[in-house]
Write an enzyme that holds these catalytic residues in place. Sequence first.
Site, short mmCIF file in Angstrom:
data_model
loop_
_atom_site.label_atom_id
_atom_site.label_comp_id
_atom_site.label_asym_id
_atom_site.label_seq_id
_atom_site.Cartn_x
_atom_site.Cartn_y
_atom_site.Cartn_z
N ASN A 13 8.17 -0.90 -4.80
CA ASN A 13 7.29 -0.59 -5.94
C ASN A 13 7.14 -1.87 -6.76
O ASN A 13 8.06 -2.28 -7.44
CB ASN A 13 7.93 0.52 -6.80
CG ASN A 13 7.17 0.74 -8.09
OD1 ASN A 13 6.00 0.38 -8.18
ND2 ASN A 13 7.83 1.31 -9.09
N TRP A 14 5.96 -2.45 -6.68
CA TRP A 14 5.75 -3.74 -7.36
C TRP A 14 5.49 -3.59 -8.85
O TRP A 14 5.43 -4.60 -9.55
CB TRP A 14 4.55 -4.46 -6.73
CG TRP A 14 4.81 -5.04 -5.38
CD1 TRP A 14 5.99 -5.06 -4.68
CD2 TRP A 14 3.86 -5.72 -4.55
NE1 TRP A 14 5.83 -5.69 -3.49
CE2 TRP A 14 4.53 -6.12 -3.38
CE3 TRP A 14 2.51 -6.02 -4.68
CZ2 TRP A 14 3.89 -6.80 -2.35
CZ3 TRP A 14 1.87 -6.70 -3.67
CH2 TRP A 14 2.55 -7.09 -2.51
N LYS A 15 5.27 -2.39 -9.32
CA LYS A 15 4.95 -2.18 -10.74
C LYS A 15 3.76 -3.07 -11.12
O LYS A 15 2.89 -3.30 -10.30
CB LYS A 15 6.17 -2.44 -11.62
CG LYS A 15 7.44 -1.79 -11.09
CD LYS A 15 8.58 -1.95 -12.03
CE LYS A 15 9.85 -1.50 -11.34
NZ LYS A 15 10.78 -0.88 -12.22
N HIS A 99 6.85 8.30 -11.72
CA HIS A 99 7.88 7.27 -11.93
C HIS A 99 8.37 7.36 -13.38
O HIS A 99 7.60 7.67 -14.28
CB HIS A 99 7.27 5.89 -11.65
CG HIS A 99 8.30 4.81 -11.59
ND1 HIS A 99 8.82 4.23 -12.73
CD2 HIS A 99 8.93 4.22 -10.54
CE1 HIS A 99 9.71 3.31 -12.37
NE2 HIS A 99 9.80 3.30 -11.05
N GLU A 101 8.91 5.20 -15.53
CA GLU A 101 8.15 4.38 -16.49
C GLU A 101 6.87 5.12 -16.90
O GLU A 101 6.45 5.03 -18.05
CB GLU A 101 7.84 3.01 -15.87
CG GLU A 101 9.10 2.14 -15.84
CD GLU A 101 9.15 1.13 -14.71
OE1 GLU A 101 8.11 0.81 -14.11
OE2 GLU A 101 10.27 0.65 -14.44
N GLU A 171 15.69 8.60 -8.79
CA GLU A 171 15.81 7.32 -9.50
C GLU A 171 16.44 7.56 -10.86
O GLU A 171 15.73 7.84 -11.84
CB GLU A 171 14.42 6.70 -9.69
CG GLU A 171 13.72 6.37 -8.39
CD GLU A 171 12.80 5.16 -8.54
OE1 GLU A 171 12.95 4.23 -7.76
OE2 GLU A 171 11.97 5.16 -9.46
N GLY A 177 16.05 -1.23 -12.87
CA GLY A 177 15.85 -2.55 -13.47
C GLY A 177 17.04 -3.03 -14.30
O GLY A 177 16.92 -3.99 -15.06
N SER A 217 17.95 -0.42 -8.79
CA SER A 217 18.67 -1.68 -8.53
C SER A 217 19.16 -1.79 -7.09
O SER A 217 20.25 -2.30 -6.83
CB SER A 217 19.82 -1.86 -9.53
OG SER A 217 19.30 -1.93 -10.85
N GLY A 238 12.38 -1.63 -6.64
CA GLY A 238 11.51 -2.30 -7.60
C GLY A 238 11.65 -3.81 -7.51
O GLY A 238 11.07 -4.47 -6.65
N GLY A 239 12.49 -4.37 -8.38
CA GLY A 239 12.62 -5.82 -8.51
C GLY A 239 12.82 -6.55 -7.19
O GLY A 239 12.16 -7.57 -6.93
C1 PEP Z 1 11.68 1.24 -9.42
O1 PEP Z 1 10.87 0.64 -10.11
O2 PEP Z 1 11.33 2.28 -8.86
C2 PEP Z 1 13.02 0.70 -9.27
C3 PEP Z 1 13.91 1.40 -8.63
O3 PEP Z 1 13.25 -0.55 -9.83
P1 PEP Z 1 14.53 -1.51 -9.56
O4 PEP Z 1 14.79 -1.52 -8.08
O5 PEP Z 1 14.12 -2.83 -10.09
O6 PEP Z 1 15.69 -0.91 -10.29
#
Ligand code: PEP
Length: 255
Positions: A13-15, A99, A101, A171, A177, A217, A238-239
């Site tokens: 997930n690039w956001k 999500h 966010e 999640e 993050g 993470s 994500g990251g």
């Molecule tokens: C996400 O954005 O869905 C996520 C899990 O981010 P991260 O891996 O950066 O925690």
Amino acid sequence: MVSVTRIPVLAGNWKMFKTLPETVAYLQEFKILVQYAEGCEIVIAAPFPALAAAADTVRGSRIRIAAQSLHWETEGAFTGEVSAAMLASAGCSDVIIGHSERRQLFGETDETVNRRLLAALAAGLRPIVCVGETLDQREANETKDVLLSQIDGAFASLTSDSASPIIVAYEPVWAIGTGRTATPEIAEEAHRILRGRIREILGAVTADNVRILYGGSVKPANIQSLMSKPEIDGALVGGASLDPVSMAAIIHYQS
Ligand code: PEP
């Protein structure tokens, strides 16, 4: 007892990261890095303006392209929104819905998650539905109740036939993050709760087949221990998905 094989799904997930040229450059490199990865599905959720180019760049590979949200109406005066048909016509096969966010920053609720989910399914998109508790909810021992009500809300009025393509992503908000990954045991427990509820609502066949991903993470260093749990069917990353080498390392977690 029938044993079920669920093919792992590793999704990035690039956001709100990466322009169109950055997307194309990433995917040109990434598709070579993962060309021999077998036994898993690979999904990249790019920002809206880059979706069509992303789909073009990965054509002929096994990489699936996802959007990060959609609107539930088919068309109309909804400035700033995109419909399921628009995403499908841009070459998306999957879409992330709900999500945290979106829930925390943009007012997404279980009801709107459900509406988006139904719209995605109607257009033939595969939904990746996100659920998860906040730190306050976990510390107040509310995790189970929160997960059950998010699943009940998201899956309202679904039938087992229509639900079959759905992927769920657990999640925990406190792990997104933050660098603070849920232990494999914590994730497994949450996945059991989610699968149990899906069994109650939609029956054993759907529950046994639905892929439940862990997100929060995930990195090359922790993917293997998470994937060692039979309840964990993949990851939403994500990251660590922003770098093609790191995402490819996650995909090759078995080697
Ligand atoms: C996400 O954005 O869905 C996520 C899990 O981010 P991260 O891996 O950066 O925690």
